[in-house]
Design an enzyme around this catalytic site. Structure first.
Site, PDB file in Angstrom:
ATOM      1  N   ALA A 152      -7.725  -7.683  -6.822  1.00  0.00           N
ATOM      2  CA  ALA A 152      -8.264  -8.591  -7.887  1.00  0.00           C
ATOM      3  C   ALA A 152      -7.747  -7.591  -9.223  1.00  0.00           C
ATOM      4  O   ALA A 152      -7.385  -7.833 -10.284  1.00  0.00           O
ATOM      5  CB  ALA A 152      -9.596  -8.467  -8.191  1.00  0.00           C
ATOM      6  N   TYR A 153      -8.089  -6.177  -9.267  1.00  0.00           N
ATOM      7  CA  TYR A 153      -7.471  -5.109 -10.115  1.00  0.00           C
ATOM      8  C   TYR A 153      -5.827  -5.416 -10.476  1.00  0.00           C
ATOM      9  O   TYR A 153      -5.686  -5.315 -11.536  1.00  0.00           O
ATOM     10  CB  TYR A 153      -7.993  -3.734  -9.773  1.00  0.00           C
ATOM     11  N   ALA A 154      -5.146  -5.307  -9.556  1.00  0.00           N
ATOM     12  CA  ALA A 154      -3.784  -5.295  -9.668  1.00  0.00           C
ATOM     13  C   ALA A 154      -3.419  -6.742 -10.307  1.00  0.00           C
ATOM     14  O   ALA A 154      -2.589  -6.630 -11.183  1.00  0.00           O
ATOM     15  CB  ALA A 154      -3.150  -5.346  -8.141  1.00  0.00           C
TER      16      ALA A 154
END
Length: 241
Positions: A152-154
């Protein structure tokens, strides 16, 4: 009158280094923070205009933007540094976040907030009295590589890079919009030797990049008259390993 730079997430690490740098250069620094750290008192004493804002609370976001519009007539730059780094199995107080919660938080802090600030403060940027202004999105090298543990961060950082493309087209020629995508800048306290050795081995230049690397990149963007819609990679050659 001093040129005004808005930096989000100035409580520690890179955000703190950026705020300190621009204060030393004579800029009027507006800074946001979520958690109050003692070092913020030093920034206030140096003249920083600081606002405690939880970017996950829309009411606080709206109030912050309204205050800026009431107090300031122009901005030299917005530097989007505020960030969160939740792994896909994130837990808090023995409660595991749902996948939907994690994705929502990552997209809010890395995409939704820059999107809102860019749109709602664009008039202040276009009013810059130096004949040009900048938006800088502080992204991450994993936006192009991906991450097995921080999906999700990426993904949210990839979306942030897309904002750079769209806003550079929307706001030209008055405002330049660029991204900076660092990899390892500084280890955190508590990172053990094994972790540090493994992290350093991922790059052709096996060392910490340091916050000054990003500060110099920001200064380059400020001084450039011919770059917009681009992404500067500061990754120590990780893409070639």
């Amino acid at each position: 009158m001093s040129q005004v730079v808005l930096i989000t997430g100035i409580g520690k690490r890179l955000g703190l280094a950026l705020a300190s740098h621009f204060l030393a250069q004579g800029y009027q620094v507006i800074g946001t923070y979520r958690t109050a750290y003692p070092v913020l008192d030093e920034l206030k004493q140096q003249g920083a205009d600081l606002y405690q804002v939880d970017f996950y609370q829309q009411t606080q976001v709206d109030n912050f933007i309204a205050q800026l519009k009431q107090k300031y007539t122009s901005l030299r730059a917005i530097i989007h540094n505020a960030s969160d780094w939740l792994p896909d199995n994130a837990q808090k107080e023995d409660v595991q976040y749902s996948a939907a919660d994690i994705m929502q938080k990552m997209m809010t802090i890395h995409v939704g907030i820059p999107y809102q600030l860019n749109l709602r403060l664009k008039t202040l940027l276009k009013n810059s009295d130096i004949g040009g202004a900048d938006i800088i999105h502080l992204s991450d090298y994993v936006a192009e590589k991906g991450s097995k543990k921080h999906i999700a961060y990426a993904a949210s950082k990839t979306a942030m890079n897309s904002l750079t493309l769209s806003f550079s087209a929307l706001l030209a020629p008055e405002v330049k919009v660029n991204s900076i995508s660092p990899a390892l800048l500084k280890f955190n306290e508590g990172d053990d030797d094994a972790y540090q050795k493994k992290a350093l081995a991922k790059a052709l230049l096996p060392k910490e990049g340091g916050f000054d690397e990003v500060i110099q990149a920001v200064e380059f963007i400020f001084n450039s008259q011919f770059m917009t819609g681009r992404n500067m990679q500061l990754d120590g050659g990780r893409h070639l390993k």
